[in-house]
Write an enzyme that holds these catalytic residues in place. Structure first.
Site, short mmCIF file in Angstrom:
data_model
loop_
_atom_site.label_atom_id
_atom_site.label_comp_id
_atom_site.label_asym_id
_atom_site.label_seq_id
_atom_site.Cartn_x
_atom_site.Cartn_y
_atom_site.Cartn_z
CG ASP A 161 77.51 118.49 -81.80
OD1 ASP A 161 77.44 117.38 -82.36
OD2 ASP A 161 76.52 119.12 -81.38
CG ASP A 163 76.05 117.14 -86.42
OD1 ASP A 163 76.69 116.08 -86.55
OD2 ASP A 163 75.26 117.35 -85.50
CD GLU A 164 79.83 114.66 -83.75
OE1 GLU A 164 80.23 114.49 -82.60
OE2 GLU A 164 79.47 113.75 -84.49
MG MG Z 1 74.94 117.62 -83.43
#
Ligand code: MG
Length: 410
Positions: free
Chosen positions: A10, A106-107
């Site tokens: 993340d 974002d992961e």
């Molecule tokens: Mg994040």
């Protein structure tokens, strides 16, 4: 079978981190990426570490953030840049594994099973990944590790993000020990409503939930109850399969209109036609969708308006008759009466169409029979042999688009 090594990586304050990375003068300053700071309802999409220190949070209105920290630097989001960074990060991960599943912008999930002999222990790989991402992009990355995606996600969200080490490992052996004391809302899959439901029956921690019999949760909440039980016990049968990324994308279609559309009736007509097309394509894949996404873009380039919103359908389906009411609701809720130039519709959360589902309870559904019949007729006699009478009305796009598509195909 050996244990799997699954990572969830993340990115910290992703949008704000990208902005700081590409503009070093922002380093060390409280930065907030914000929808539109000029508007009262502009909301914070991401806040840098420094902004968070002032209590600024994602989802907060801009005016509130300004009050907490008057010198906060607001920045307009540049989605394309964030997507480019996300892809760059995937490229870095691809040096280690080809089993990567982007979970959100974002992961990303990584399957590193069996790679210890090449790269060393999972801890070493995690440290290397965190270092590489930082060096090549200037973004801080945190990694949760588990024997399945659920454990990796829990390791990241509940622990790795909260420790300075930026890494945490959960396994089937320690899952209960670490997660049971946590408040129930930290369990993956527990939203506000489920949290309230669970509180009502006295469940306040993951441990409380894990102690309940599976059968009871099933009786109460059906499939969702079953999933809750599995999550509470750290059980997850899914794999990091890059192909499911395509599934999640779903079937979508975007079109630029030949002119600005101003009348609600005209726009809704095009939306109906596009819903039909997207549904037909989904049916051709033998699938049904759970969520519909509507995108509308304004005509004025200098004053960008428009919206992009999604809504869960009452029931998974791939017939326009059942999808369109939700599309129309979304449109009426979010359209600000400005001229529209481009529209897009997509169906996501696709699952394999099951005959069982439709024959259950009531008899075969009329909408299904009609849609299937139209598909068959069009397949034999061409797309334009059968269409809605409304497609003859002014503003309709079906016939033009059908011609365009036919031209490409042949
Ligand atoms: Mg994040």
């Amino acid at each position: 079978m050996g244990k799997k090594v699954i990572f969830l990586a993340d990115m910290e304050s992703f949008y704000a981190s990208v902005e700081t990375a590409r503009n070093p003068s922002l380093r060390g300053k409280p930065v907030a990426v914000c929808g539109d700071p000029a508007l009262r309802h502009g909301i914070i999409l991401a806040a840098s570490r420094e902004a968070k220190a002032y209590g600024i949070k994602t989802g907060q209105p801009a005016w509130e953030a300004k009050r907490m920290c008057p010198w906060v630097v607001f920045i307009h989001p540049s989605m394309q840049t964030y997507i480019d960074y996300s892809i760059r990060i995937t490229r870095i991960f691809e040096q280690f594994s080809d089993r990567i599943l982007p979970y959100s912008i974002d992961e990303q999930f990584l399957d590193l099973t069996g790679l210890e002999n090449i790269f060393g222990s999972p801890h070493k790989i995690a440290a290397a990944l965190i270092e590489l991402v930082w060096e090549e992009t200037g973004i801080r990355c945190r990694i949760g590790m588990g024997e399945n995606p659920l454990q990796a996600k829990m390791a990241c969200d509940c622990f790795a993000k909260k420790t300075s080490g930026a890494f945490f490992e959960l396994s089937s052996n320690n899952y209960a020990f670490y997660t049971r004391p946590l408040p129930i809302k930290s369990l993956f899959g527990v939203g506000h409503r489920m949290e309230r439901n669970l509180n009502r029956i006295g469940v306040r921690t993951i441990g409380h939930l894990a102690a309940l019999p599976r059968k009871m949760l099933q009786r109460r909440w059906g499939v969702n109850g079953e999933v809750l039980w599995l999550n509470a016990h750290g059980i997850d049968y899914s794999t990091v399969d890059p192909d499911t990324a395509h599934e999640q994308k779903g079937v979508g279609h975007t079109a630029t209109l030949p002119r600005d559309y101003r009348r609600q009736q005209e726009i809704e007509l095009v939306l109906l036609e596009m819903t039909e097309e997207v549904c037909a394509r989904t049916r051709r894949l033998g699938k049904i969708g759970a969520t519909v996404h509507l995108y509308c873009k304004g005509a004025d380039f200098n004053n960008p308006t428009g919206f992009s919103r999604q809504k869960k359908l009452p029931e998974s389906t791939a017939t326009a008759a059942e999808v369109f009411p939700t599309v129309r609701t979304l449109f009426r809720q979010h359209w600000n009466r400005m001229p529209v130039r481009a529209v897009g519709i997509s169906l996501t959360g696709l699952t394999v169409y099951s005959q069982l589902k439709f024959s259950f309870g009531s008899c075969y559904r009329q909408e299904e029979i009609l849609a299937k019949t139209v598909d068959m007729v069009r397949e034999r006699f061409g797309k334009t042999c059968l269409f809605r009478a409304s497609s003859l009305k002014p503003g309709a796009q079906f016939l033009q688009r059908a011609g365009k598509i036919g031209g490409h195909d042949s």
